[in-house]
Write a protein that holds these residues in place. Structure first.
Motif, short mmCIF file in Angstrom:
data_model
loop_
_atom_site.label_atom_id
_atom_site.label_comp_id
_atom_site.label_asym_id
_atom_site.label_seq_id
_atom_site.Cartn_x
_atom_site.Cartn_y
_atom_site.Cartn_z
N UNK A 118 0.84 -1.21 0.00
CA UNK A 118 0.00 0.00 0.00
C UNK A 118 0.87 1.26 0.00
N UNK A 119 1.91 1.26 0.82
CA UNK A 119 2.80 2.43 0.88
C UNK A 119 3.49 2.66 -0.46
N UNK A 120 3.92 1.57 -1.12
CA UNK A 120 4.55 1.69 -2.43
C UNK A 120 3.57 2.27 -3.43
N UNK A 121 2.32 1.80 -3.39
CA UNK A 121 1.31 2.31 -4.33
C UNK A 121 1.06 3.79 -4.13
N UNK A 122 0.91 4.22 -2.88
CA UNK A 122 0.71 5.65 -2.61
C UNK A 122 1.91 6.46 -3.11
N UNK A 123 3.11 5.97 -2.84
CA UNK A 123 4.32 6.70 -3.27
C UNK A 123 4.42 6.74 -4.79
N UNK A 124 3.97 5.68 -5.45
CA UNK A 124 4.02 5.67 -6.91
C UNK A 124 3.11 6.76 -7.49
N UNK A 125 1.90 6.89 -6.96
CA UNK A 125 0.99 7.90 -7.50
C UNK A 125 1.49 9.31 -7.16
N UNK A 126 2.12 9.49 -6.00
CA UNK A 126 2.73 10.79 -5.71
C UNK A 126 3.82 11.10 -6.73
N UNK A 127 4.65 10.10 -7.02
CA UNK A 127 5.71 10.25 -8.02
C UNK A 127 5.11 10.54 -9.40
N UNK A 128 4.08 9.79 -9.75
CA UNK A 128 3.45 9.93 -11.06
C UNK A 128 2.90 11.34 -11.25
N UNK A 129 2.32 11.91 -10.18
CA UNK A 129 1.74 13.25 -10.28
C UNK A 129 2.80 14.35 -10.23
N UNK A 130 3.80 14.16 -9.37
CA UNK A 130 4.81 15.22 -9.19
C UNK A 130 5.89 15.18 -10.26
N UNK A 131 6.17 14.01 -10.80
CA UNK A 131 7.24 13.83 -11.79
C UNK A 131 6.69 13.04 -12.97
N UNK A 132 5.87 13.66 -13.80
CA UNK A 132 5.23 12.91 -14.90
C UNK A 132 6.24 12.08 -15.68
N UNK A 133 6.03 10.76 -15.73
CA UNK A 133 7.00 9.91 -16.42
C UNK A 133 6.99 10.08 -17.94
N UNK A 134 5.89 10.62 -18.47
CA UNK A 134 5.75 10.74 -19.92
C UNK A 134 5.56 12.20 -20.32
N UNK A 135 6.05 12.60 -21.48
CA UNK A 135 5.83 13.98 -21.94
C UNK A 135 4.35 14.21 -22.24
N UNK A 136 3.89 15.42 -21.98
CA UNK A 136 2.48 15.75 -22.21
C UNK A 136 2.32 16.49 -23.52
N UNK A 137 1.32 16.10 -24.30
CA UNK A 137 1.02 16.79 -25.56
C UNK A 137 2.21 16.83 -26.49
N UNK A 138 2.58 18.06 -26.92
CA UNK A 138 3.70 18.24 -27.84
C UNK A 138 5.02 18.47 -27.12
N UNK A 139 5.03 18.24 -25.81
CA UNK A 139 6.25 18.45 -25.03
C UNK A 139 7.37 17.55 -25.55
#
Length: 376
Positions: free
Chosen positions: A320-341
């Motif tokens: 559970x802690x890993x899952x919460x940390x993953x979503x925090x990471x996903x939101x704060x440090x987007x792993x993928x470029x957005x749009x035309x970035x």
């Protein structure tokens, strides 16, 4: 660096102080290093100075001062502060710790779902007896899996008739999941021990009809043995409020990130020296990435502790802690470029951490006997 690495670092500093006659104490066999609580100083804290103050016949803060300069000189340590009555608060060197995170991602990739498995319990062959009750049977089955992950060779044995419906929950319907259904030992095993959680208050067949195998096993294993298992319909709710869904969704999302990164050609692209850019440690320096990597680094210790204490709930809470940390990471440090970035070095690196997360979640769920679908 993991807490175990830091413990060895602190012990080395204590030995140096003793060898240099700055401290006159017996070097302890081990010291405990823990993550700093929210609001505390540094990343890790150690109370070794308080432990040694009495034998050294010195104030704890003076012992801490003696150790501070020696710990600060150790590789991988960025800063050492003294707080309170003599706590040593450690902050890691960003560059050295970044290299450790690179090594972590590589190790998870190399070992796959067996990351965290070890041999610390090799030679142990306990006989796990349990009541002929569904929660006891499932818990014994999960404890046996954890023990095997650490090199032990357990057997399980019910003390009453086997319920055929256990098979739907991954426990053998005849005999047991880990050996013959007989009590006693055959000379190779250690003393029999009883797995005795609070009974579920429901039959296996009822749980299978209401919840299915995965949700039922999570409900039976998530609570500590001395607590009553939560087996309500909330286990089936697809929302972040359901820990099982959160863990499985984090696993599925980690795989989605990996697939998308490969489709975009930004996963494991070559770095400037030919190394995979996915292992560029500079991209792992953000706080959310640090927190996630720290939990992944803790995974081997969690598996060993869960096995030793016969406590699969420890693994469930860790996931559970890993899952919460993953979503925090996903939101704060987007792993993928957005749009035309335009993809940056970070976008070529973060998917590797996401992939490592998915691997850890899948391996942990597997030890609990729960599936980890790549699509939800």
């Amino acid at each position: 660096m993991t807490p175990a690495d830091l413990s060895r670092t602190v012990l080395h500093a204590v030995r140096r102080a003793v060898d240099e006659d700055a401290l006159r104490v017996a070097v302890p066999p081990r010291v405990r290093v823990e993550r700093t609580r929210p609001g505390g100083s540094g990343e890790y804290a150690c109370a070794v100075a308080l432990q040694l103050a009495g034998p050294a016949e010195l104030p704890a803060r003076e012992v801490a001062r003696i150790l501070k300069e020696r710990i600060a000189a150790e590789p991988g340590i960025g800063r050492v502060d003294i707080t309170g009555p003599g706590f040593l608060c450690l902050t890691l060197d960003a560059g050295a710790d970044g290299a450790a995170r690179v090594a972590l991602v590589r190790e998870v990739a190399a070992r796959g779902n067996e990351y965290g498995h070890g041999t610390a319990l090799r030679g142990e062959a306990p006989l796990l007896t349990h009541a002929a009750e569904v929660r006891a049977a499932v818990t014994a089955d999960a404890v046996a899996a954890l023990l095997r992950s650490q090199g032990a060779a357990p057997r399980t044995a019910p003390t009453g008739p086997v319920d055929p419906a256990w098979s739907g929950l991954g426990v053998a319907a005849t005999g047991t999941a880990s050996g013959p259904a007989t009590a006693g030992t055959d000379g190779r095993d250690g003393t029999a021990e009883t797995i005795r959680p609070v009974p579920a208050g429901a039959a296996a067949a009822d749980l299978l009809v209401r919840l299915g195998s995965d949700a039922a096993r999570w409900g039976l294993l998530r609570a500590a043995n001395h607590d009553r298992a939560a087996l309500g319909d909330g286990l089936l709710v697809q929302s972040a409020g359901n820990p099982l869904f959160l863990v499985r969704y984090a696993h599925a999302r980690a795989h989605a990130v990996t697939r998308a990164a490969r489709a975009l050609g930004v996963h494991e692209a070559p770095g400037p020296n030919g190394e995979p850019a996915a292992y560029d440690n500079a991209a792992y320096g953000e706080p959310a990435a640090l927190a996630l990597a720290a939990l992944l680094a803790d995974h081997p210790a969690v598996l060993l502790a869960a096995a030793r204490h016969r406590a699969p709930d420890r693994l469930a809470r860790h996931l559970e802690a890993v899952a919460h940390a993953f979503f925090d990471f996903h939101d704060a440090c987007p792993p993928l470029p957005a749009g035309d970035e335009k993809p940056s070095a970070a976008h070529r690196s973060r998917p590797a951490l996401a992939e490592a997360t998915g691997t850890v979640l899948a391996g942990g769920l597997s030890l609990l006997g729960i599936s980890a679908p790549k699509h939800l």
